[in-house]
Motif scaffolding. Structure first.
Motif, short mmCIF file in Angstrom:
data_model
loop_
_atom_site.label_atom_id
_atom_site.label_comp_id
_atom_site.label_asym_id
_atom_site.label_seq_id
_atom_site.Cartn_x
_atom_site.Cartn_y
_atom_site.Cartn_z
N LEU A 206 14.33 -12.45 -16.89
CA LEU A 206 15.27 -11.64 -17.65
C LEU A 206 16.72 -12.01 -17.37
O LEU A 206 17.57 -11.95 -18.26
N LEU A 207 17.01 -12.40 -16.13
CA LEU A 207 18.38 -12.75 -15.76
C LEU A 207 18.72 -14.22 -16.02
O LEU A 207 19.85 -14.64 -15.78
N SER A 208 17.77 -14.96 -16.53
CA SER A 208 17.98 -16.39 -16.75
C SER A 208 18.82 -16.67 -17.99
O SER A 208 18.93 -15.83 -18.90
N GLY A 209 19.39 -17.85 -18.01
CA GLY A 209 20.14 -18.29 -19.19
C GLY A 209 19.24 -18.43 -20.40
O GLY A 209 19.68 -18.23 -21.53
N GLN A 210 17.96 -18.76 -20.17
CA GLN A 210 17.02 -18.90 -21.29
C GLN A 210 16.87 -17.58 -22.04
O GLN A 210 16.86 -17.55 -23.27
N ALA A 211 16.73 -16.48 -21.30
CA ALA A 211 16.60 -15.17 -21.94
C ALA A 211 17.90 -14.83 -22.68
O ALA A 211 17.86 -14.32 -23.80
N GLN A 212 19.04 -15.11 -22.05
CA GLN A 212 20.33 -14.83 -22.69
C GLN A 212 20.50 -15.62 -23.99
O GLN A 212 21.10 -15.14 -24.94
N ASP A 213 19.95 -16.85 -24.01
CA ASP A 213 20.09 -17.73 -25.17
C ASP A 213 19.03 -17.49 -26.24
O ASP A 213 19.00 -18.20 -27.25
N GLY A 214 18.13 -16.53 -26.02
CA GLY A 214 17.13 -16.22 -27.04
C GLY A 214 15.86 -17.05 -26.97
O GLY A 214 15.07 -17.04 -27.91
N LEU A 215 15.66 -17.75 -25.85
CA LEU A 215 14.43 -18.51 -25.69
C LEU A 215 13.34 -17.63 -25.08
O LEU A 215 13.63 -16.67 -24.38
N SER A 216 12.10 -17.96 -25.32
CA SER A 216 10.99 -17.20 -24.78
C SER A 216 10.89 -17.40 -23.27
O SER A 216 11.06 -18.52 -22.78
N VAL A 217 10.64 -16.33 -22.54
CA VAL A 217 10.49 -16.39 -21.08
C VAL A 217 9.18 -15.71 -20.68
O VAL A 217 8.73 -14.76 -21.33
N ASP A 218 8.56 -16.20 -19.61
CA ASP A 218 7.32 -15.62 -19.10
C ASP A 218 7.61 -14.38 -18.27
O ASP A 218 8.56 -14.37 -17.47
N MET A 219 6.78 -13.36 -18.46
CA MET A 219 6.98 -12.10 -17.77
C MET A 219 5.64 -11.54 -17.30
O MET A 219 4.59 -11.98 -17.75
N ASP A 220 5.72 -10.56 -16.41
CA ASP A 220 4.52 -9.87 -15.92
C ASP A 220 4.50 -8.45 -16.45
O ASP A 220 5.54 -7.81 -16.60
N GLU B 215 -2.59 1.94 -15.06
CA GLU B 215 -3.47 1.13 -14.21
C GLU B 215 -2.66 -0.01 -13.60
O GLU B 215 -2.78 -1.15 -14.00
N PRO B 216 -1.80 0.29 -12.61
CA PRO B 216 -0.92 -0.75 -12.06
C PRO B 216 -1.67 -1.94 -11.47
O PRO B 216 -1.11 -3.02 -11.36
N GLN B 217 -2.92 -1.75 -11.07
CA GLN B 217 -3.67 -2.86 -10.49
C GLN B 217 -4.16 -3.83 -11.57
O GLN B 217 -4.58 -4.93 -11.26
N THR B 218 -4.15 -3.43 -12.85
CA THR B 218 -4.59 -4.29 -13.94
C THR B 218 -3.39 -5.01 -14.51
O THR B 218 -2.63 -4.46 -15.30
N ARG B 219 -3.20 -6.23 -14.07
CA ARG B 219 -2.02 -7.00 -14.47
C ARG B 219 -2.32 -7.87 -15.69
O ARG B 219 -3.45 -8.24 -15.95
N ALA B 220 -1.25 -8.21 -16.40
CA ALA B 220 -1.35 -9.09 -17.55
C ALA B 220 -0.08 -9.94 -17.60
O ALA B 220 0.99 -9.50 -17.20
N ALA B 221 -0.22 -11.15 -18.07
CA ALA B 221 0.93 -12.03 -18.25
C ALA B 221 1.28 -12.05 -19.73
O ALA B 221 0.42 -11.91 -20.59
N GLY B 222 2.54 -12.19 -20.00
CA GLY B 222 2.99 -12.24 -21.39
C GLY B 222 4.35 -12.91 -21.45
O GLY B 222 4.73 -13.66 -20.54
N SER B 223 5.07 -12.64 -22.49
CA SER B 223 6.37 -13.27 -22.66
C SER B 223 7.33 -12.30 -23.34
O SER B 223 6.93 -11.24 -23.81
N GLY B 224 8.56 -12.71 -23.38
CA GLY B 224 9.58 -11.92 -24.06
C GLY B 224 10.62 -12.84 -24.65
O GLY B 224 10.80 -13.97 -24.21
N LYS B 225 11.28 -12.35 -25.68
CA LYS B 225 12.30 -13.16 -26.36
C LYS B 225 13.34 -12.23 -26.95
O LYS B 225 13.01 -11.21 -27.56
N ARG B 226 14.59 -12.60 -26.76
CA ARG B 226 15.69 -11.81 -27.30
C ARG B 226 15.60 -11.78 -28.82
O ARG B 226 15.24 -12.76 -29.46
#
Length: 97
Positions: A25-39, A45-56
């Motif tokens: 989220l704090l990366s330049g990629q997120a600031q520039d509107g590029l997709s970033v990997d997130m958790d 169910e906090p123990q059930t994790r998933a990976a995804g992405s986000g984009k401005r």
């Protein structure tokens, strides 16, 4: 015929502010509107994790995308609020480094 109120969908996930998510989220990629990997984790169910992405998106939107139970989940979050939350977790991230 009476007007029907809009239907709002509640996300089935929570953005997990892990070191990877905070750094993304704090990366330049997120600031520039590029997709970033997130958790994420399944809501309630906090123990059930998933990976995804986000984009401005637009001026202050941020589209989070994750698959929960085989179903894609995409919601627009307020980017400034996510940045503020990420900054709150920055000390935790630095402690893990």
């Amino acid at each position: 015929m009476p007007l029907q109120p809009p239907k709002y969908e509640t996300p089935q996930y929570v953005i997990d502010f892990t070191p990877r998510t905070v750094q993304a989220l704090l990366s330049g990629q997120a600031q520039d509107g590029l997709s970033v990997d997130m958790d994420f984790h399944v809501d309630g169910e906090p123990q059930t994790r998933a990976a995804g992405s986000g984009k401005r998106h637009g001026d202050n939107g941020f589209v989070a995308s994750v698959e929960i139970g085989g179903e894609p989940q995409n919601h627009v979050w307020n980017f400034d609020l996510l940045l503020d939350r990420a900054r709150l977790h920055l000390d935790d991230v630095n402690a893990f480094s």
